[in-house]
Design a protein around this motif. Structure first.
Motif, PDB file in Angstrom:
ATOM      1  N   GLY A  16       0.806  -1.222   0.000  1.00  0.00           N
ATOM      2  CA  GLY A  16       0.000   0.000   0.000  1.00  0.00           C
ATOM      3  C   GLY A  16       0.833   1.262   0.000  1.00  0.00           C
ATOM      4  O   GLY A  16       0.307   2.357  -0.249  1.00  0.00           O
ATOM      5  N   LEU A  17       2.122   1.145   0.323  1.00  0.00           N
ATOM      6  CA  LEU A  17       3.012   2.317   0.239  1.00  0.00           C
ATOM      7  C   LEU A  17       4.420   1.778  -0.018  1.00  0.00           C
ATOM      8  O   LEU A  17       4.893   0.894   0.711  1.00  0.00           O
ATOM      9  N   ASP A  18       5.067   2.306  -1.076  1.00  0.00           N
ATOM     10  CA  ASP A  18       6.409   1.804  -1.401  1.00  0.00           C
ATOM     11  C   ASP A  18       7.431   2.254  -0.361  1.00  0.00           C
ATOM     12  O   ASP A  18       7.227   3.228   0.355  1.00  0.00           O
TER      13      ASP A  18
ATOM     14  N   VAL B 190      17.427   2.875   0.172  1.00  0.00           N
ATOM     15  CA  VAL B 190      16.266   2.380  -0.583  1.00  0.00           C
ATOM     16  C   VAL B 190      16.022   3.183  -1.847  1.00  0.00           C
ATOM     17  O   VAL B 190      14.978   3.037  -2.503  1.00  0.00           O
ATOM     18  N   GLY B 191      16.960   4.080  -2.179  1.00  0.00           N
ATOM     19  CA  GLY B 191      16.856   4.708  -3.487  1.00  0.00           C
ATOM     20  C   GLY B 191      16.603   6.203  -3.519  1.00  0.00           C
ATOM     21  O   GLY B 191      16.505   6.788  -4.600  1.00  0.00           O
TER      22      GLY B 191
ATOM     23  N   ARG C 221       7.879   5.460   2.262  1.00  0.00           N
ATOM     24  CA  ARG C 221       7.914   5.269   3.725  1.00  0.00           C
ATOM     25  C   ARG C 221       9.090   6.008   4.342  1.00  0.00           C
ATOM     26  O   ARG C 221       8.980   6.626   5.395  1.00  0.00           O
ATOM     27  N   GLU C 222      10.249   5.944   3.690  1.00  0.00           N
ATOM     28  CA  GLU C 222      11.421   6.629   4.252  1.00  0.00           C
ATOM     29  C   GLU C 222      11.272   8.148   4.157  1.00  0.00           C
ATOM     30  O   GLU C 222      11.725   8.870   5.047  1.00  0.00           O
ATOM     31  N   ILE C 223      10.630   8.625   3.093  1.00  0.00           N
ATOM     32  CA  ILE C 223      10.374  10.074   2.999  1.00  0.00           C
ATOM     33  C   ILE C 223       9.469  10.528   4.138  1.00  0.00           C
ATOM     34  O   ILE C 223       9.726  11.555   4.784  1.00  0.00           O
ATOM     35  N   ALA C 224       8.431   9.758   4.405  1.00  0.00           N
ATOM     36  CA  ALA C 224       7.530  10.087   5.513  1.00  0.00           C
ATOM     37  C   ALA C 224       8.279  10.103   6.846  1.00  0.00           C
ATOM     38  O   ALA C 224       8.079  10.979   7.688  1.00  0.00           O
ATOM     39  N   THR C 225       9.180   9.140   7.021  1.00  0.00           N
ATOM     40  CA  THR C 225       9.913   9.037   8.286  1.00  0.00           C
ATOM     41  C   THR C 225      10.910  10.173   8.444  1.00  0.00           C
ATOM     42  O   THR C 225      11.028  10.759   9.529  1.00  0.00           O
ATOM     43  N   VAL C 226      11.638  10.500   7.383  1.00  0.00           N
ATOM     44  CA  VAL C 226      12.584  11.626   7.451  1.00  0.00           C
ATOM     45  C   VAL C 226      11.825  12.918   7.773  1.00  0.00           C
ATOM     46  O   VAL C 226      12.278  13.730   8.601  1.00  0.00           O
ATOM     47  N   ALA C 227      10.654  13.096   7.169  1.00  0.00           N
ATOM     48  CA  ALA C 227       9.846  14.286   7.451  1.00  0.00           C
ATOM     49  C   ALA C 227       9.451  14.344   8.921  1.00  0.00           C
ATOM     50  O   ALA C 227       9.634  15.364   9.595  1.00  0.00           O
TER      51      ALA C 227
END
Lengths: 144, 144, 144, 144, 144, 144
Positions: free
Chosen positions: B51-53, B84-85, B57-63
């Motif tokens: 449901g979320l790549d 993760v890219g 997920r890492e962008i959300a976490t860094v934010a």
């Protein structure tokens, strides 16, 4: 003439016209300049930068607003995220993941906000806010 | 035998083995179960959901970690995001955007953290941490 | 079959059935898995651990939720604290003490929440929510 | 006899009698001692100190409450700031400046609160709350 | 040519040249545009607005940064507050008052930061940073 | 003569003399009155109240400081919690539980703080700080 303001409004029209007009209107009689800074700095300067796509920007914002518990702004940006192409499922995943970083209460309160947005959108039909963007934005809201 | 733990470790191997092993090792003599919950719940349950790549997920976490000012964890997840890219530029954009939502100090402190991560990675070469993932993770860290 | 879920539900039945069912029901149509994680991780993993009695756990939670300003969850856990044996006076003392660590506004807002909980409980009689625990919980709320 | 309490009440009468009596009344049946500490410590000890004028103290408080998102207390202190001589424009500037330090959502939510205070004051006329200070405060609210 | 940037730099020269150059230099190799936004938006747009004197602006900022626990930025703005005419005693009073709104730990950590600033300034003599403002700022730091 | 101050110091002697003397000494040359308020209000007024035992008070404080990320004060109160009878295991459980309410990063950072306290205490032997309480506290630290 404010190029940054125009650039910001154009970017906002891609995201969600209805939400930002509500905010600008509510600021008009107390701090109209602040509405202008919001358009110019947040949307004219930041959201128009290359280097990160708009969908990723909205994911970052939904994550941060969930973590900070800024619920009125979270609701506006859940609308925005859906407008720029996020699926409901993706928003649900971002909020859920925030339980790990900001605790379960932050996620629970964000789910309450998300439910309200989803319900509001279902009620008014799935018509995108961006369809309204045909009506030029600069008429109704303009910087002082 | 813990399937959620294994699934979590496998997911972590895709993100950043070095960072998580540091954390698990530091928890070993004070709260080893907490390390297990971190692997099982955060990475076994949440980060493996569809449901979320993973990049989003890492962008959300860094934010979120920028907004919350959780700097040690932010550094770990900047490593993870790169693994993760995400490009460095994308991480810089996410942090910059947080000035809008959490204020300039939150973004400034996150940039200090990001500089340290970028410098550390440049020093040790640009070899991805995931290359080490060939060595099975379950040997060195295992739940009690 | 989910042992952690069952263990979590059993623990919750000791704390406050009414509150958790409200939360699980509200999550059902947006993020049912998140309700499951809440039961499994928070109550199945954490609240069932030995090493700290349940009353102390609720005191810690009331303190943290007051400090964080998470008012809906604070109200649920004031119910919970009373169910596991805290006296109203103890809850008032915990909230008051938070003025030292999180400031007077945090304590004042928590007192408003506590007044609502105390009033709600006085209105419905002093019957403990745990009396309802005779009705098996697993019928109405079950993991997917 | 409580000198600190009296000193605090006298200071409060200069700031805003109406707001503090609301708070003390709401605490009466749950934590009356906390109301006393608020008067004694916050207003008797801190706000009566030399070294910083009362107007600057209210500016500092409006800034902090905006940054912390403590909206009920912010509303009380916007009243207070106006009573001790701040102009509406100054309050608007303080809130706006907080966008830099705590993010735009914190400022936006504070503007909503400020609008409510300004509207309430316009509705009841521009008569200062301090005019009411002729009626002795110690009759209605007294420490236990 | 950026008028907002120049206006921001001029305002900063009145506050504290040394601090801001440190920040701009540290951003140069990771996010130079962010340094430009900081000068343009925070200092060019906000700090140059009429309606609130510069000393009150610094009091508001010291209050907010204490409440938020943003210690590196707090130290920069304690320097700034002293440069624009605040006495040490006033800064001490602002920090102390924050114990009421953000708790004693926030104030204690801010006092540690203030002690470092006071010591640094005593060591280098009481010469104001603004004396250096004779050297034009635009040479060393310029927007891209 | 300050009864509240004496009562506060006496209470502090039961908790942890070493920690509070460090804090009072560090405040002496910047804000000695603030040290006095800390003793009088936090420990003289709040921690001496009946209605909640001292061990529960320390559990509430460790929970809140973990959630707020106030690490220097958390370390002082982990010492305090151990002095008033908490076992290390109980402190570990409180911190772990905070992952549910404030997120995993808050708990991880608190574990780092707890490890430092446990190591410091192991190094200096398990002798309780309270043994030192035989030496009267009022000699070294006194209110102005």
């Amino acid at each position: 003439m404010s190029t940054r303001y125009e650039r910001g409004l154009a970017r906002l029209a891609e995201i969600d016209r209805i939400q930002i007009e509500r905010i600008l209107t509510s600021l008009e009689d107390i701090a109209p300049d602040f509405g202008r800074y919001l358009v110019e700095f947040a949307f004219g300067d930041i959201y128009t930068r290359p280097g990160l796509d708009l969908k990723s920007r909205e994911i970052a914002t939904v994550a941060a607003l969930t973590a900070l518990g800024a619920l009125p702004q979270l609701k506006a940006h859940i609308h925005g995220a859906l407008e720029v192409g996020c699926r409901r499922e993706e928003i649900v995943e971002v909020i859920m993941q925030m339980a790990v970083y900001a605790g379960f209460p932050a996620a629970l309160n964000a789910f309450t906000a998300a439910k309200e947005v989803f319900a509001e959108r279902s009620k008014r039909g799935t018509v995108s806010c961006r369809l309204n963007a045909a009506i030029p934005a600069s008429d109704s809201v303009s910087p002082t």
